[in-house]
Enzyme design. Structure first.
Site, PDB file in Angstrom:
ATOM      1  N   ARG A 102       0.879  -1.214   0.081  1.00  0.00           N
ATOM      2  CA  ARG A 102       0.022  -0.156   0.085  1.00  0.00           C
ATOM      3  C   ARG A 102       0.837   1.254  -0.010  1.00  0.00           C
ATOM      4  NH1 ARG A 102      -5.741  -1.434   2.732  1.00  0.00           N
ATOM      5  NH2 ARG A 102      -6.416  -1.955   0.683  1.00  0.00           N
ATOM      6  N   GLN A 107      -0.713   2.057  -6.219  1.00  0.00           N
ATOM      7  CA  GLN A 107      -2.200   2.168  -5.984  1.00  0.00           C
ATOM      8  C   GLN A 107      -2.986   1.781  -7.318  1.00  0.00           C
ATOM      9  OE1 GLN A 107      -3.319   6.315  -4.877  1.00  0.00           O
ATOM     10  NE2 GLN A 107      -2.864   6.145  -2.561  1.00  0.00           N
ATOM     11  N   ASP A 110      -3.646  -1.986  -6.746  1.00  0.00           N
ATOM     12  CA  ASP A 110      -4.346  -2.342  -5.609  1.00  0.00           C
ATOM     13  C   ASP A 110      -5.687  -2.963  -5.870  1.00  0.00           C
ATOM     14  OD1 ASP A 110      -5.120  -2.749  -3.051  1.00  0.00           O
ATOM     15  OD2 ASP A 110      -4.675  -0.876  -2.325  1.00  0.00           O
ATOM     16  N   SER A 113      -8.457  -2.902  -2.987  1.00  0.00           N
ATOM     17  CA  SER A 113      -8.896  -1.754  -2.891  1.00  0.00           C
ATOM     18  C   SER A 113     -10.149  -1.587  -3.961  1.00  0.00           C
ATOM     19  CB  SER A 113      -8.080  -0.555  -2.926  1.00  0.00           C
ATOM     20  OG  SER A 113      -7.374  -0.464  -1.724  1.00  0.00           O
ATOM     21  N   TYR A 207      -3.413  -0.099   8.192  1.00  0.00           N
ATOM     22  CA  TYR A 207      -4.551  -1.029   8.550  1.00  0.00           C
ATOM     23  C   TYR A 207      -4.535  -0.999  10.117  1.00  0.00           C
ATOM     24  CZ  TYR A 207      -3.872  -3.648   4.181  1.00  0.00           C
ATOM     25  OH  TYR A 207      -4.231  -3.851   3.104  1.00  0.00           O
TER      26      TYR A 207
HETATM   27  P1  NAD Z   1      -9.602  -3.360   5.964  1.00  0.00           P
HETATM   28  O1  NAD Z   1     -10.510  -3.916   4.904  1.00  0.00           O
HETATM   29  O2  NAD Z   1      -8.417  -3.941   6.419  1.00  0.00           O
HETATM   30  O3  NAD Z   1     -10.565  -3.098   7.067  1.00  0.00           O
HETATM   31  C1  NAD Z   1     -11.776  -2.136   7.005  1.00  0.00           C
HETATM   32  C2  NAD Z   1     -11.781  -1.239   7.997  1.00  0.00           C
HETATM   33  O4  NAD Z   1     -11.958  -1.847   9.328  1.00  0.00           O
HETATM   34  C3  NAD Z   1     -10.447  -0.484   8.319  1.00  0.00           C
HETATM   35  O5  NAD Z   1     -10.542   0.946   8.127  1.00  0.00           O
HETATM   36  C4  NAD Z   1     -10.223  -0.808   9.857  1.00  0.00           C
HETATM   37  O6  NAD Z   1      -9.597   0.294  10.351  1.00  0.00           O
HETATM   38  C5  NAD Z   1     -11.440  -1.198  10.313  1.00  0.00           C
HETATM   39  N1  NAD Z   1     -11.443  -1.801  11.525  1.00  0.00           N
HETATM   40  C6  NAD Z   1     -10.780  -2.819  12.108  1.00  0.00           C
HETATM   41  N2  NAD Z   1     -11.161  -3.308  12.900  1.00  0.00           N
HETATM   42  C7  NAD Z   1     -12.129  -2.548  13.746  1.00  0.00           C
HETATM   43  C8  NAD Z   1     -13.058  -2.211  14.724  1.00  0.00           C
HETATM   44  N3  NAD Z   1     -12.820  -3.141  15.703  1.00  0.00           N
HETATM   45  N4  NAD Z   1     -13.892  -1.464  14.718  1.00  0.00           N
HETATM   46  C9  NAD Z   1     -14.246  -0.567  13.660  1.00  0.00           C
HETATM   47  N5  NAD Z   1     -13.477  -0.595  12.590  1.00  0.00           N
HETATM   48  C10 NAD Z   1     -12.576  -1.691  12.560  1.00  0.00           C
HETATM   49  O7  NAD Z   1      -8.614  -1.977   5.623  1.00  0.00           O
HETATM   50  P2  NAD Z   1      -8.911  -1.326   3.997  1.00  0.00           P
HETATM   51  O8  NAD Z   1     -10.186  -0.885   3.871  1.00  0.00           O
HETATM   52  O9  NAD Z   1      -8.428  -2.116   2.870  1.00  0.00           O
HETATM   53  O10 NAD Z   1      -7.918  -0.187   4.216  1.00  0.00           O
HETATM   54  C11 NAD Z   1      -7.720   0.564   5.252  1.00  0.00           C
HETATM   55  C12 NAD Z   1      -6.939   1.672   5.387  1.00  0.00           C
HETATM   56  O11 NAD Z   1      -5.849   1.762   4.302  1.00  0.00           O
HETATM   57  C13 NAD Z   1      -7.762   2.928   4.809  1.00  0.00           C
HETATM   58  O12 NAD Z   1      -7.471   4.219   5.557  1.00  0.00           O
HETATM   59  C14 NAD Z   1      -7.321   3.211   3.299  1.00  0.00           C
HETATM   60  O13 NAD Z   1      -7.623   4.527   2.766  1.00  0.00           O
HETATM   61  C15 NAD Z   1      -5.784   2.738   3.507  1.00  0.00           C
HETATM   62  N6  NAD Z   1      -5.390   2.503   2.077  1.00  0.00           N
HETATM   63  C16 NAD Z   1      -4.266   3.064   1.668  1.00  0.00           C
HETATM   64  C17 NAD Z   1      -3.952   2.563   0.262  1.00  0.00           C
HETATM   65  C18 NAD Z   1      -2.630   3.090  -0.170  1.00  0.00           C
HETATM   66  O14 NAD Z   1      -2.119   4.183   0.226  1.00  0.00           O
HETATM   67  N7  NAD Z   1      -2.087   2.659  -1.429  1.00  0.00           N
HETATM   68  C19 NAD Z   1      -4.297   1.947  -0.555  1.00  0.00           C
HETATM   69  C20 NAD Z   1      -5.591   0.960  -0.001  1.00  0.00           C
HETATM   70  C21 NAD Z   1      -6.162   1.383   1.380  1.00  0.00           C
END
Ligand code: NAD
Length: 348
Positions: A102, A107, A110, A113, A207
């Site tokens: 990530r 991006q 990905d 995502s 994460y």
């Molecule tokens: P994910 O699918 O692993 O998790 C989904 C969401 O669940 C996350 O936001 C996590 O914080 C939340 N979560 C975990 N435990 C929880 C709890 N107990 N209660 C409430 N919420 C909880 O995560 P994702 O959606 O794949 O991505 C997470 C982060 O990574 C986001 O901020 C996203 O913007 C970022 N991201 C960055 C890049 C990049 O920089 N290239 C790419 C993709 C995602």
């Protein structure tokens, strides 16, 4: 691979063979692939240097591959130790799409995502279609119908897309996530960020971290009143490599008004909501609980288009002068690689 990207692969120097019927599930006919310049065949693996797929190839598809051939697909290595050993012994190169790091340069590759984006949208429209109420505020000559109240738990890629979609449909939305950065992102989508008097839980790579049972219990208690007031609850919370956290108990669901709906997009990873079953609608009192199963595939057109573009970008990263030559000094290539040249490069 969608037909519109076949031309890009050919322009980069590749011949493209597509398994007959491969696009049927996404409403893409063999004829459209042929028109795009692909060879449609029952035996696409026989001379392949690189094989692209969504799921890992089964043994029958792997058999004709020559030593040194590469595969690019999702590849949950921890669940497939036998497959990893076979690929090592066959000297196949295996790239897993879920291991794309990530970082901003990656991006466009990905797929986690892109597929989460599709799932988040789908989760919102499922909630809207199952709820026997309007999402938007409706002012009519016969009176005013209040907007639906939606709560979204987990505001990563899928959760933010669910929030944005519910907002576009006119619902009043509240969102919660354990990561500190999420509150601002929730607000930027036009929703109210639920702020609980609990420490935030950042892990590595953007994460979340896993909750302790004590913290999980406190979080459930603090969220209970928000869940009870929701007409639709959408849950998307996940922690990589772990069972999905249990955010909502049956007792909490039973506090929701009759006719309310719960959409759990984490159902396949164990579920955020007690009693959820992936691929089924379960009744909890007078509330319907929808368990997501392979949710992105329920919208095959955008899911395929976005995944194909992610894979194309991976291939382009690994192409030099019309040839597939992955550079293992590149961070993205190295991180994605599970097996290469008789070695396992990624232990899980
Ligand atoms: P994910 O699918 O692993 O998790 C989904 C969401 O669940 C996350 O936001 C996590 O914080 C939340 N979560 C975990 N435990 C929880 C709890 N107990 N209660 C409430 N919420 C909880 O995560 P994702 O959606 O794949 O991505 C997470 C982060 O990574 C986001 O901020 C996203 O913007 C970022 N991201 C960055 C890049 C990049 O920089 N290239 C790419 C993709 C995602």
């Amino acid at each position: 691979m969608v037909p519109e990207l076949v031309g890009k692969l050919r322009a980069a120097g590749y011949e493209v063979a597509v398994q007959a019927g491969a696009g049927t599930g996404a409403l893409l006919s063999d004829a459209v692939y042929e028109a795009a310049g692909a060879l449609v065949t029952e035996h696409p693996f026989d001379e392949a240097d690189v094989v692209l797929s969504v799921q890992p190839l089964d043994g029958k598809c792997l058999a004709p591959l020559a030593s040194g051939a590469a595969t690019i697909s999702f590849f949950p290595a921890a669940e497939r130790p036998g497959d990893v050993a076979l690929r090592r012994d066959r000297k196949l190169t295996t790239f897993g799409m879920e291991y794309v790091p990530r970082i901003s340069r990656a991006q466009s590759m990905d797929a986690l995502s892109s597929q989460a984006l599709v799932a988040g949208y789908r989760g919102a429209v499922v909630a809207a279609s199952m709820l026997g109420q309007f999402f938007p505020l409706s002012m009519t000559a016969a009176g005013t119908v209040p907007p639906a109240q939606v709560v979204v738990l987990g505001a990563g890629v899928a959760g933010l897309q669910a929030i944005a979609t519910c907002r576009r449909l006119g619902a009043v939305v509240k969102g919660y996530d354990v990561r500190a950065a999420a509150a601002e992102e929730i607000r930027s989508m036009g929703a109210q960020a639920i702020e609980l008097p609990l420490p935030t839980l950042e892990g590595t790579g953007g994460y979340a971290r896993e909750m302790t049972e004590d913290r999980a219990q406190q979080q459930r208690e603090l969220l209970a009143s928000y869940v009870a007031a929701a007409d639709a609850l959408i849950t998307t919370a996940a922690v990589p490599g772990r069972r999905a956290p249990l955010l909502v108990t049956t007792e909490m669901v039973l506090q929701m008004a009759p006719g309310s709906v719960v959409v759990d997009l984490a159902a396949e990873a164990g579920g955020n909501v007690e009693g959820v079953v992936a691929g089924k609608v379960v009744r909890v009192g007078a509330v319907q609980l929808w368990g997501g199963e392979n949710v992105a595939s329920q919208m095959p057109e955008p899911a395929s288009r976005l995944y194909a573009q992610n894979v194309l970008n991976v291939i382009m990263l690994m192409t030099r002068d019309g040839r597939f030559v992955p550079d293992f000094d590149d961070e993205i290539t190295a991180t994605m690689c599970v097996t290469h040249a008789g070695k396992v490069l990624r232990e899980h």
